[in-house]
Design a protein around this motif. Sequence first.
Motif, mmCIF file in Angstrom:
data_model
loop_
_atom_site.group_PDB
_atom_site.id
_atom_site.type_symbol
_atom_site.label_atom_id
_atom_site.label_comp_id
_atom_site.label_asym_id
_atom_site.label_seq_id
_atom_site.Cartn_x
_atom_site.Cartn_y
_atom_site.Cartn_z
ATOM 1 N N THR A 1 63.808 92.394 34.276
ATOM 2 C CA THR A 1 64.839 93.322 34.746
ATOM 3 C C THR A 1 65.933 92.671 35.571
ATOM 4 N N GLU A 2 65.702 91.454 36.059
ATOM 5 C CA GLU A 2 66.704 90.720 36.835
ATOM 6 C C GLU A 2 66.687 89.261 36.399
ATOM 7 N N PRO A 3 67.852 88.639 36.267
ATOM 8 C CA PRO A 3 67.849 87.208 35.950
ATOM 9 C C PRO A 3 67.193 86.424 37.086
ATOM 10 N N PRO A 4 66.438 85.406 36.760
ATOM 11 C CA PRO A 4 65.806 84.591 37.801
ATOM 12 C C PRO A 4 66.817 83.614 38.413
ATOM 13 N N ALA A 5 66.414 82.967 39.468
ATOM 14 C CA ALA A 5 67.194 81.858 40.012
ATOM 15 C C ALA A 5 67.083 80.674 39.048
ATOM 16 N N TRP A 6 68.040 79.765 39.118
ATOM 17 C CA TRP A 6 68.045 78.608 38.227
ATOM 18 C C TRP A 6 66.717 77.859 38.257
ATOM 19 N N ASN A 7 66.181 77.589 39.437
ATOM 20 C CA ASN A 7 64.948 76.795 39.530
ATOM 21 C C ASN A 7 63.796 77.448 38.786
ATOM 22 N N ALA A 8 63.664 78.760 38.888
ATOM 23 C CA ALA A 8 62.595 79.468 38.182
ATOM 24 C C ALA A 8 62.832 79.429 36.679
ATOM 25 N N TRP A 9 64.067 79.665 36.256
ATOM 26 C CA TRP A 9 64.387 79.629 34.824
ATOM 27 C C TRP A 9 64.124 78.231 34.281
ATOM 28 N N ASP A 10 64.607 77.222 34.985
ATOM 29 C CA ASP A 10 64.457 75.837 34.562
ATOM 30 C C ASP A 10 62.988 75.461 34.401
ATOM 31 N N ALA A 11 62.156 75.878 35.342
ATOM 32 C CA ALA A 11 60.732 75.535 35.310
ATOM 33 C C ALA A 11 59.988 76.217 34.166
ATOM 34 N N SER A 12 60.489 77.350 33.690
ATOM 35 C CA SER A 12 59.770 78.106 32.657
ATOM 36 C C SER A 12 60.237 77.802 31.232
ATOM 37 N N HIS A 13 61.202 76.914 31.078
ATOM 38 C CA HIS A 13 61.720 76.567 29.751
ATOM 39 C C HIS A 13 61.521 75.081 29.479
ATOM 40 N N LEU A 14 61.422 74.736 28.202
ATOM 41 C CA LEU A 14 61.311 73.335 27.821
ATOM 42 C C LEU A 14 62.548 72.573 28.299
ATOM 43 N N ALA A 15 62.368 71.329 28.637
ATOM 44 C CA ALA A 15 63.487 70.506 29.099
ATOM 45 C C ALA A 15 64.465 70.207 27.964
ATOM 46 N N THR A 16 63.972 70.237 26.733
ATOM 47 C CA THR A 16 64.823 70.030 25.560
ATOM 48 C C THR A 16 65.101 71.391 24.930
ATOM 49 N N CYS A 17 65.907 71.399 23.900
ATOM 50 C CA CYS A 17 66.173 72.632 23.135
ATOM 51 C C CYS A 17 66.783 73.723 24.009
ATOM 52 N N ARG A 18 67.783 73.357 24.779
ATOM 53 C CA ARG A 18 68.570 74.293 25.592
ATOM 54 C C ARG A 18 70.011 74.121 25.151
ATOM 55 N N LEU A 19 70.583 75.163 24.589
ATOM 56 C CA LEU A 19 71.915 75.058 24.007
ATOM 57 C C LEU A 19 72.835 76.168 24.503
ATOM 58 N N VAL A 20 74.129 75.864 24.532
ATOM 59 C CA VAL A 20 75.140 76.876 24.806
ATOM 60 C C VAL A 20 76.178 76.822 23.699
ATOM 61 N N ALA A 21 76.786 77.960 23.437
ATOM 62 C CA ALA A 21 77.928 78.032 22.524
ATOM 63 C C ALA A 21 79.154 78.236 23.395
#
Length: 170
Positions: free
Chosen positions: A31-51
Amino acid sequence: MSILPMTAAHWPAVCAIYAEGLATGNATFTTEPPAWNAWDASHLATCRLVAAADAAPAQLLGWAALSPVSSRCVYGGVAEVSIYIAAAARGQGVGRALLAALVAESEKQGLWTLQAGIFPENEASVRLHEAAGFRVVGRRERIGQLHGQWRDTLLLERRSTRVGTSPITA
């Protein structure tokens, strides 16, 4: 439009796009976006893309990233997809380009299965994933509550035809 690796510097725009998705009520149980540190820790270090839009200034149009589905080593080649498109960029092919790039990058990283949990009401996301080779493997009924309402999710998966196709030999 350019597809680029996501960096921490992209987080403010990524977070804003994430918040737009959350506001629809059909993107996630979050329901709320996390802080960067929490988001970063929960995602793979690779396979992060932006358009990013090619016009200056380069505005972000969407993002995609992968999360591990388990810490067990046998699931090391399986990841869950998150993809969010800015409201103003939806329906313009951004999602298709991002998801295609994410699939290609995931295979470079040795991932053989990508999965996505999508609310059935999010028909555009279901169609996007199906167009990228995902298939619905099941419906998880009343799997969680969002704002006090039980919600179902569809479980979609895409199996690579290039990675993880050979049997492991001892």
